[in-house]
Design an enzyme around this catalytic site. Structure first.
Site, PDB file in Angstrom:
ATOM      1  N   ASP A   1       0.812  -1.220   0.000  1.00 59.43           N
ATOM      2  CA  ASP A   1       0.000   0.000   0.000  1.00 59.43           C
ATOM      3  C   ASP A   1       0.843   1.266   0.000  1.00 59.43           C
ATOM      4  OD1 ASP A   1      -2.060  -1.795   0.200  1.00 59.43           O
ATOM      5  OD2 ASP A   1      -2.935  -0.952   2.021  1.00 59.43           O
TER       6      ASP A   1
ATOM      7  N   HIS B   1       3.632  -2.416   2.978  1.00 61.05           N
ATOM      8  CA  HIS B   1       3.624  -1.081   2.384  1.00 61.05           C
ATOM      9  C   HIS B   1       4.851  -0.883   1.503  1.00 61.05           C
ATOM     10  CE1 HIS B   1       0.762  -0.717   5.700  1.00 61.05           C
ATOM     11  NE2 HIS B   1       0.261   0.328   5.071  1.00 61.05           N
TER      12      HIS B   1
END
Length: 370
Positions: A143, A288
């Site tokens: 992400d 992430h």
């Protein structure tokens, strides 16, 4: 011809209309229950139970209440055909037939046996927390990127390891780092929408959410030339009616089952341990590819995660591949051919088959009426 046109229009409207019928029953977890035991009992899949109940783990607690998807069946009435039932329940004729393998050699217009029980496929209306649990596959997701620091390092590792992943990107980041976004797409990874600037989705009005998602998707398409039909809400927070709204616009909302909490700056060993702890067929793992400042050890942990899970027999796939078996008729992101994720064209071919089947059924009924 006018009659044919009118009938086809009615059929198309019927196919696009989703019936809000009772699709779940409540169940209280008993001692010794597992998701698999419950899914076997109700003739549904483990992944549907997990997704409908928004479970972050397949572990259950005694007394826990669960919604069981689609336990009810349709009892055939006089005059019922697959086409009529497809229109009634808002699913394609092909999907109805796949859900009922007991109907052998079915041909368009064929009447069903009165009193016969048929399975009615449930349409996915919740976010996906887990994918297909029947295959030893896991999806790695990243992400908040792209950026020009961590994302390129992650891409290098994935390329060296021969792994395809799914990147949920921020619109602002995509605009600032278009070359990195192009690289993600070019190397065969799937790209999803993660809002324009990491908005708290439940605080947005429907109009604001729609505008935000549209702007981000347009930026992704402008840079890569590909449309995305995946959406991940920041923090995993989204209201059910927002999921439904995005579903109607063609987006599948993707949450996760395993959270590495890498954004908290935890050490690489803890990130690896978190994925290993929650590893199971169908798991969607959250990491992430961007971090503003401070300690961030996702890049250090990634090779270990891949090596250790492969040693346990897991295959790494993209999110569309992982959830494809749950709802085969939904379209996914168009990605370049990479030998591993062909979900988009498979869904397109299946949709064409469904349209042909529905057309045959319609013409057959029209001829009989004439």
């Amino acid at each position: 011809m006018k009659k044919i046109g009118s009938l086809l229009a009615i059929c198309l409207v019927s196919q696009l209309t989703v019936s809000h019928l009772a699709s779940a029953a409540s169940y209280t977890v008993q001692p010794g229950d597992t998701v698999k035991k419950i899914s076997d009992k109700y003739h549904t899949s483990q992944d549907r139970i997990v997704n409908l109940n928004k479970l972050f783990s397949t572990g259950l607690a005694e007394g826990q209440r669960l919604e069981i998807p689609n336990p009810n069946q349709h009892s055939v009435q006089a005059g019922d055909t697959i086409s009529k039932l497809s229109s009634k329940y808002g699913v394609s004729t092909s999907k109805m037939k796949r859900a009922n393998p007991q109907i052998k050699d079915y041909h368009p217009g064929q009447k069903l046996n009165v009193g016969q029980n048929l399975n009615v496929p449930m349409k996915q209306t919740t976010g996906y927390y887990m994918g297909n649990t029947s295959k030893k596959q896991i999806a790695l997701t990243f992400d908040d990127g792209p950026d020009n620091r961590y994302t390129p390092q992650i891409l290098k590792i994935l390329k060296e390891k021969g792994v395809k992943a799914t990147f949920f990107v921020i619109g602002e980041q995509a605009k600032q780092h278009p070359e990195v976004l192009k690289q993600i797409h070019r190397e065969g990874h799937v790209i999803g929408n993660h809002t324009w600037n990491h908005q708290n989705v439940p605080q947005l009005t429907d109009q604001e959410l729609e505008k935000d998602v549209q702007a981000t998707s347009e930026e992704i398409e402008k840079v890569t030339g590909a449309k995305t039909h995946l959406f991940r809400p920041p923090m995993g927070e989204i209201n059910d009616h927002q999921v439904s709204m995005l579903n109607k616009q063609g987006y599948r909302s993707i949450i996760w089952t395993a959270d590495t909490k890498d954004w908290e700056g935890v050490p690489a060993e803890q990130i690896v341990s978190a994925v290993n702890k929650d590893a199971a067929p169908g798991v969607i793992a959250l990491q992430h590819s961007y971090h503003a400042s401070g300690k961030f050890e996702t890049v250090k942990a990634l090779p270990e995660i891949i090596d250790q899970l492969r040693a346990k027999g897991y295959k790494f796939v993209t999110v569309p591949t992982l959830i494809d078996d749950i709802d085969e008729n939904e379209a996914t992101l168009d990605t370049p051919g990479n030998g591993e994720d062909e979900t988009g064209w498979r869904a397109t071919v299946q949709k064409i088959r469904d349209i042909i089947e529905d057309f045959k059924e319609t013409i057959n009924q029209l001829v009989k009426k004439e």
